[in-house]
Write a protein that holds these residues in place. Structure first.
Motif, PDB file in Angstrom:
ATOM      1  N   VAL A   1       0.858  -1.188   0.000  1.00 36.91           N
ATOM      2  CA  VAL A   1       0.000   0.000   0.000  1.00 36.91           C
ATOM      3  C   VAL A   1       0.892   1.235   0.000  1.00 36.91           C
ATOM      4  N   ALA A   2       0.505   2.271  -0.775  1.00 40.23           N
ATOM      5  CA  ALA A   2       1.324   3.480  -0.865  1.00 40.23           C
ATOM      6  C   ALA A   2       1.219   4.354   0.375  1.00 40.23           C
ATOM      7  N   HIS A   3       0.049   4.399   0.991  1.00 42.34           N
ATOM      8  CA  HIS A   3      -0.135   5.262   2.156  1.00 42.34           C
ATOM      9  C   HIS A   3      -1.263   4.702   3.016  1.00 42.34           C
ATOM     10  N   GLY A   4      -0.981   4.563   4.288  1.00 42.85           N
ATOM     11  CA  GLY A   4      -2.010   4.052   5.178  1.00 42.85           C
ATOM     12  C   GLY A   4      -1.517   3.915   6.598  1.00 42.85           C
TER      13      GLY A   4
ATOM     14  N   GLN B   1       4.230   4.532   3.984  1.00 44.45           N
ATOM     15  CA  GLN B   1       4.258   5.723   3.139  1.00 44.45           C
ATOM     16  C   GLN B   1       4.727   5.455   1.713  1.00 44.45           C
ATOM     17  N   HIS B   2       4.975   4.212   1.358  1.00 41.40           N
ATOM     18  CA  HIS B   2       5.214   3.893  -0.051  1.00 41.40           C
ATOM     19  C   HIS B   2       5.133   2.391  -0.239  1.00 41.40           C
ATOM     20  N   VAL B   3       4.753   1.997  -1.436  1.00 37.27           N
ATOM     21  CA  VAL B   3       4.771   0.578  -1.771  1.00 37.27           C
ATOM     22  C   VAL B   3       6.221   0.113  -1.753  1.00 37.27           C
ATOM     23  N   GLY B   4       6.483  -0.970  -1.035  1.00 34.48           N
ATOM     24  CA  GLY B   4       7.837  -1.474  -0.900  1.00 34.48           C
ATOM     25  C   GLY B   4       8.507  -1.129   0.413  1.00 34.48           C
ATOM     26  N   GLN B   5       7.849  -0.336   1.265  1.00 32.72           N
ATOM     27  CA  GLN B   5       8.444   0.020   2.555  1.00 32.72           C
ATOM     28  C   GLN B   5       8.553  -1.221   3.436  1.00 32.72           C
ATOM     29  N   PRO B   6       9.710  -1.437   4.087  1.00 31.88           N
ATOM     30  CA  PRO B   6       9.877  -2.620   4.933  1.00 31.88           C
ATOM     31  C   PRO B   6       8.944  -2.612   6.136  1.00 31.88           C
ATOM     32  N   LEU B   7       8.248  -3.723   6.321  1.00 34.96           N
ATOM     33  CA  LEU B   7       7.384  -3.905   7.497  1.00 34.96           C
ATOM     34  C   LEU B   7       7.997  -4.890   8.480  1.00 34.96           C
ATOM     35  N   PHE B   8       8.654  -5.926   7.963  1.00 32.24           N
ATOM     36  CA  PHE B   8       9.267  -6.944   8.810  1.00 32.24           C
ATOM     37  C   PHE B   8      10.324  -7.667   7.988  1.00 32.24           C
ATOM     38  N   ALA B   9      11.118  -8.495   8.651  1.00 30.18           N
ATOM     39  CA  ALA B   9      12.129  -9.297   7.971  1.00 30.18           C
ATOM     40  C   ALA B   9      12.066 -10.725   8.482  1.00 30.18           C
ATOM     41  N   VAL B  10      12.258 -11.650   7.590  1.00 29.31           N
ATOM     42  CA  VAL B  10      12.280 -13.070   7.931  1.00 29.31           C
ATOM     43  C   VAL B  10      13.716 -13.560   7.859  1.00 29.31           C
ATOM     44  N   VAL B  11      14.166 -14.210   8.908  1.00 30.75           N
ATOM     45  CA  VAL B  11      15.499 -14.800   8.954  1.00 30.75           C
ATOM     46  C   VAL B  11      15.327 -16.309   8.916  1.00 30.75           C
ATOM     47  N   ALA B  12      15.919 -16.946   7.896  1.00 27.32           N
ATOM     48  CA  ALA B  12      15.683 -18.388   7.705  1.00 27.32           C
ATOM     49  C   ALA B  12      16.968 -19.085   7.288  1.00 27.32           C
ATOM     50  N   THR B  13      16.881 -20.386   7.197  1.00 30.03           N
ATOM     51  CA  THR B  13      18.065 -21.186   6.877  1.00 30.03           C
ATOM     52  C   THR B  13      18.445 -21.105   5.410  1.00 30.03           C
ATOM     53  N   SER B  14      17.550 -20.602   4.585  1.00 29.87           N
ATOM     54  CA  SER B  14      17.866 -20.413   3.169  1.00 29.87           C
ATOM     55  C   SER B  14      17.074 -19.217   2.646  1.00 29.87           C
ATOM     56  N   MET B  15      17.555 -18.655   1.537  1.00 25.72           N
ATOM     57  CA  MET B  15      16.834 -17.534   0.948  1.00 25.72           C
ATOM     58  C   MET B  15      15.457 -17.976   0.471  1.00 25.72           C
ATOM     59  N   ASP B  16      15.388 -19.178  -0.080  1.00 23.26           N
ATOM     60  CA  ASP B  16      14.110 -19.679  -0.571  1.00 23.26           C
ATOM     61  C   ASP B  16      13.100 -19.807   0.568  1.00 23.26           C
TER      62      ASP B  16
ATOM     63  N   ASP C   1      -5.063   0.362   6.987  1.00 21.18           N
ATOM     64  CA  ASP C   1      -6.153   1.291   6.706  1.00 21.18           C
ATOM     65  C   ASP C   1      -5.667   2.258   5.629  1.00 21.18           C
ATOM     66  N   VAL C   2      -6.139   2.073   4.418  1.00 22.59           N
ATOM     67  CA  VAL C   2      -5.618   2.827   3.270  1.00 22.59           C
ATOM     68  C   VAL C   2      -6.030   4.291   3.343  1.00 22.59           C
ATOM     69  N   LEU C   3      -5.061   5.169   3.099  1.00 25.45           N
ATOM     70  CA  LEU C   3      -5.279   6.618   3.083  1.00 25.45           C
ATOM     71  C   LEU C   3      -4.971   7.160   1.684  1.00 25.45           C
ATOM     72  N   PRO C   4      -5.485   8.348   1.364  1.00 23.14           N
ATOM     73  CA  PRO C   4      -5.171   8.938   0.057  1.00 23.14           C
ATOM     74  C   PRO C   4      -3.663   9.130  -0.102  1.00 23.14           C
ATOM     75  N   ALA C   5      -3.163   8.872  -1.315  1.00 20.58           N
ATOM     76  CA  ALA C   5      -1.725   8.959  -1.588  1.00 20.58           C
ATOM     77  C   ALA C   5      -1.452  10.063  -2.593  1.00 20.58           C
ATOM     78  N   ILE C   6      -0.397  10.824  -2.342  1.00 15.00           N
ATOM     79  CA  ILE C   6       0.092  11.823  -3.288  1.00 15.00           C
ATOM     80  C   ILE C   6       1.182  11.148  -4.114  1.00 15.00           C
ATOM     81  N   LEU C   7       1.006  11.120  -5.420  1.00  8.62           N
ATOM     82  CA  LEU C   7       1.899  10.313  -6.253  1.00  8.62           C
ATOM     83  C   LEU C   7       2.704  11.103  -7.272  1.00  8.62           C
ATOM     84  N   ASP C   8       2.376  12.374  -7.502  1.00 10.72           N
ATOM     85  CA  ASP C   8       3.152  13.120  -8.500  1.00 10.72           C
ATOM     86  C   ASP C   8       3.440  14.531  -8.010  1.00 10.72           C
TER      87      ASP C   8
END
Length: 780
Positions: free
Chosen positions: A53-56, A103-118, A132-139
């Motif tokens: 989500v871009a903004h929420g 505040q942007h699509v792709g923002q880190p929320l959490f990280a998974v640590v595992a025995t392999s990348m897969d 909760d999605v909010l209006p986003a300013i994109l340009d």
């Protein structure tokens, strides 16, 4: 290629065309990058869960299924950051993990640590995220309308632009849109964190700025900097994209390694890297210009607005440099520049080769082009009419005197050697005879300031060891990312000792060896680190001179280092023997060196002073052809004359000129970033984002370094920086395309209007839109 000579000790290696020190490793695939480092047993891998989500507002993050997934060892969120949950380069506005707002699509929320990348990537999909999605300013235009800014608006003025506009014989106004650019380095972001037995960490990070990564990681862990060591042998490209943002990935890897006491590796795939990391800032510009009948600018009022993304990152200095470089090669007497740093709900944009300078320079070149079309004359004549003078009209709008001005002579030389005028006439005849294919030609100049605008970054350190067998180990604070920095600095040290280049080895950049380094950026890598390494080598050489002069009863001045030998009057010793004797006599053969750029000063509040040590110059003539039915275009020929001062290595410098030019061509012609209405980057892979290929290089290319060039300032062997300035040579391609579009639309005002409609990047669709052949509504 230029035959420019360098005054170096006893005919040394500086100034010679020597191959890149890692070239054999590159072409054979044996060069080691961070991703190639062998991992110890039990090493873990990290994948990052991103916002869709871009903004929420983040209402719930249910990771119970993620934690239970096969191979998962740990899951990290903002609550697991032991220190400061921030990696902002300037302001504290970049959370490592989002914890309330996204505040942007792709923002880190959490990280998974595992025995392999897969296993880590598979587990990501099990997360349950409620936002909760909010209006986003994109340009940019929407951000301007809503006064959404990451930093305060900045103004830079000289004279009275409003009064001068009212008095000018001619006035024009217009707008220009300039797209961003993906760095598209070959090596995506990667960090490997290795716990040490005393609880400290060593991190291998693909970064241009090890000290910044060190500081961010230390703050995130809540430990002093000396507990975090950052190493990097080489980067697989960077272009500014690894100046500030690699700290995020190093911090996540470090948090996991510290918590689990195991080696941790975090490597992004291409899609994740393009989605999560910033780009070159795209700009919108509005201008009003007043000028006389000869095309000389009398007044200029410009509004610059850039898409900064959701946080400040390096947007402050990037936009400042756009304001500084808006003059390019032209004297602006009455000028007002207003710079808006717009906040949008997109990834935070960051440094990119040229660091805002290209955007500012493109705006003034568009203004020059508009003046020429209004007057019906050759744009080159208008450019020459507005050049800085020598001894007059030679002070920039930020009050720095242009003391090393060579642009008029350089442009005249290139216009003559490229047959610019004759080809321009021939192209006009060709266009008159062809209805489908139209050609265009343009000559544009470059003046680019060299130094960090933040004065305190203009410093560097180096460490040099001479071993008892005469071999030399060199370490400095700069990063090798393919630009040949290590090769040039090694050439400097080889010359100081009178040794062949093979006697010098460079070790990985390491905060444990050279602390408190500046980023390898701003085209200053060789200027800074070359001088620091030279200082260290000269200290050691001086100690050896003192010892040998005393031992052999000779004057110190008679002790000379040349061609692998030390001459002490009539006595000649192999360098290795001189080193052995010095060591045996307990002479220190190790030294640090330090360099701080002189003369520069700059007040960020008034934006006045001397932010740059000197200027690098260049010019390019480009010829293009467009297909008026499809909008496709081709670069037919380029002629480049570039100022590298007394080049330290013409082979490497020519490569930088060619590479920088073609990267600029990509930015202005084919590299188009596109977000959908939900703020998702759709050009996130090689399949959807087009960079230039080998086939885009013109069949005819004349690329030369300015012969008998010099640098009036005391740079390393009087060389000039050559990393960023060549990118702006590509402005000639864009303006040649405008010439071709104008020819296709017809003479007079129709052609001028069509040319003005061509925005950057000038993709085939953009060319057709400029010709009125497409409705732009669905193609923006």
């Amino acid at each position: 290629m230029s035959t420019s000579r360098v005054e170096n000790p006893a005919g040394g290696v500086s100034g010679k065309a020597i191959r890149h020190e890692s070239a054999p490793l590159h072409v054979t695939g044996r060069a080691h990058y961070a991703d190639d480092i062998p991992l110890p047993a039990g090493a873990l891998h990290v994948a990052i869960g991103q916002s869709e989500v871009a903004h929420g507002r983040l209402r719930e993050l249910d990771l119970s299924l993620v934690r239970a997934a096969p191979g998962v060892v740990a899951v990290l969120t903002a609550a697991d950051v032991p220190g400061e949950n921030n990696y902002g380069a300037v302001l504290k506005d970049d959370p490592i993990f989002a914890f309330d707002a996204v505040q942007h699509v792709g923002q880190p929320l959490f990280a998974v640590v595992a025995t392999s990348m897969d296993a880590a990537r598979r587990a990501l999909r099990l997360a349950r995220v409620d936002i909760d999605v909010l209006p986003a300013i994109l340009d940019i235009r929407e951000a301007l309308a809503r006064e959404s800014f990451v930093l305060p608006t900045v103004r830079l003025e000289r004279g009275d632009a409003e009064v001068a506009l009212g008095a000018a014989p001619f006035c024009l106004e217009g707008s220009f849109s300039l797209g961003g650019q993906e760095h598209f380095y070959l090596e995506a972001n990667v960090a490997v964190a290795l716990p040490q037995d005393d609880g400290s960490l060593v991190i291998h990070s693909s970064t241009q700025n090890p000290t910044e990564v060190q500081h961010v990681v230390a703050h995130a862990l809540g430990v002093p900097a000396h507990e975090v060591g950052i190493q990097c042998r080489r980067l697989g490209g960077a272009f500014g994209g690894k100046e500030s943002q690699p700290a995020l990935f190093a911090a996540i890897a470090a948090i996991a390694a510290r918590r689990l006491g195991r080696a941790v590796k975090l490597r992004l795939d291409r899609d994740a890297d393009m989605t999560m990391t910033g780009k070159r800032h795209d700009f919108e510009a509005d201008y009003r210009v007043g000028f006389d009948a000869g095309g000389r600018i009398l007044a200029l009022d410009v509004m610059l607005a850039s898409r900064c993304g959701y946080s400040a990152d390096l947007s402050g200095p990037v936009n400042d440099r756009a304001m500084f470089h808006l003059d390019n090669c032209y004297f602006l007497d009455n000028v007002r520049i207003v710079s808006h740093r717009c906040k949008t709900h997109t990834v935070s944009n960051t440094a990119f080769r040229g660091f805002g300078g290209p955007q500012g320079m493109m705006v003034i070149e568009v203004v020059i082009d508009a003046i020429a079309r209004r007057l019906g004359c050759d744009p080159l004549a208008v450019r020459q009419r507005n050049f800085y003078g020598i001894g007059t009209r030679d002070v920039t709008h930020y009050q720095m005197r242009v003391e090393d001005n060579i642009i008029a002579d350089l442009v005249s030389r290139l216009a003559l050697s490229s047959d610019y005028q004759a080809r321009r006439a021939a192209i006009a005849r060709s266009n008159a005879a062809s209805s489908l294919v139209k050609r265009g030609i343009a000559l544009t100049p470059v003046k680019f300031g060299i130094s960090f605008t933040a004065t305190h970054f203009n410093q560097a350190g180096a460490l040099v060891h001479v071993y008892a067998d005469g071999s030399v180990l060199l370490n400095h604070g700069g990063l090798e990312m393919g630009q040949g920095l290590h090769t040039k600095v090694a050439q400097v040290v080889a010359d100081e000792f009178g040794l062949p280049l093979s006697a010098i080895r460079i070790s990985a950049t390491d905060t444990a060896k050279v602390p408190n380094t500046a980023a390898t950026a701003a085209s200053s890598g060789t200027d800074l680190n070359g001088k620091a390494a030279q200082a260290a080598a000269r200290i050691i050489r001086g100690r050896m001179q003192d010892f040998l002069a005393g031992k052999y009863a000779a004057d110190r001045a008679a002790v000379r280092f040349t061609q692998g030998e030390v001459h002490i009057g009539e006595t000649h010793l192999p360098f290795a023997e001189a080193a052995r004797q010095s060591w045996f006599a307990r002479v220190s053969l190790s030294s640090t060196g330090f360099y701080a750029t002189p003369k520069i000063h700059y007040d960020p509040k008034s934006m006045m002073g001397r932010p740059f040590y000197y200027f690098a110059y260049g010019a390019a003539v480009s010829e293009v052809a467009i297909d008026t039915l499809t909008g496709e275009h081709r670069l037919l020929r380029v002629d480049i004359l570039h100022d590298a001062g007394r080049s330290l290595n013409p082979a490497i410098d020519i490569g930088q000129v060619e590479g920088g030019f073609l990267q600029g061509v990509g930015w202005l012609t084919c590299e188009e970033l596109w977000w959908d209405r939900e703020g998702r980057l759709k050009t996130h892979a090689p399949s959807t984002y087009k960079i230039p290929a080998v086939s885009d290089w013109p069949e005819v290319a004349h690329v030369k370094l300015l012969e008998r060039a010099d640098n009036r300032e005391d740079t390393i062997f009087r060389a000039k920086a050559v990393g960023e300035p060549p990118l702006m040579l590509a402005m000639s391609v864009f303006h040649a395309l405008r010439e071709a579009v104008s020819a296709a639309a017809g003479d007079g005002e129709a052609g001028a209007r069509a040319a003005a409609r061509l925005m950057a990047p000038a993709t085939p669709e953009a060319v057709l839109r400029a010709l009125g052949a497409l409705d732009g509504a669905g193609l923006s």
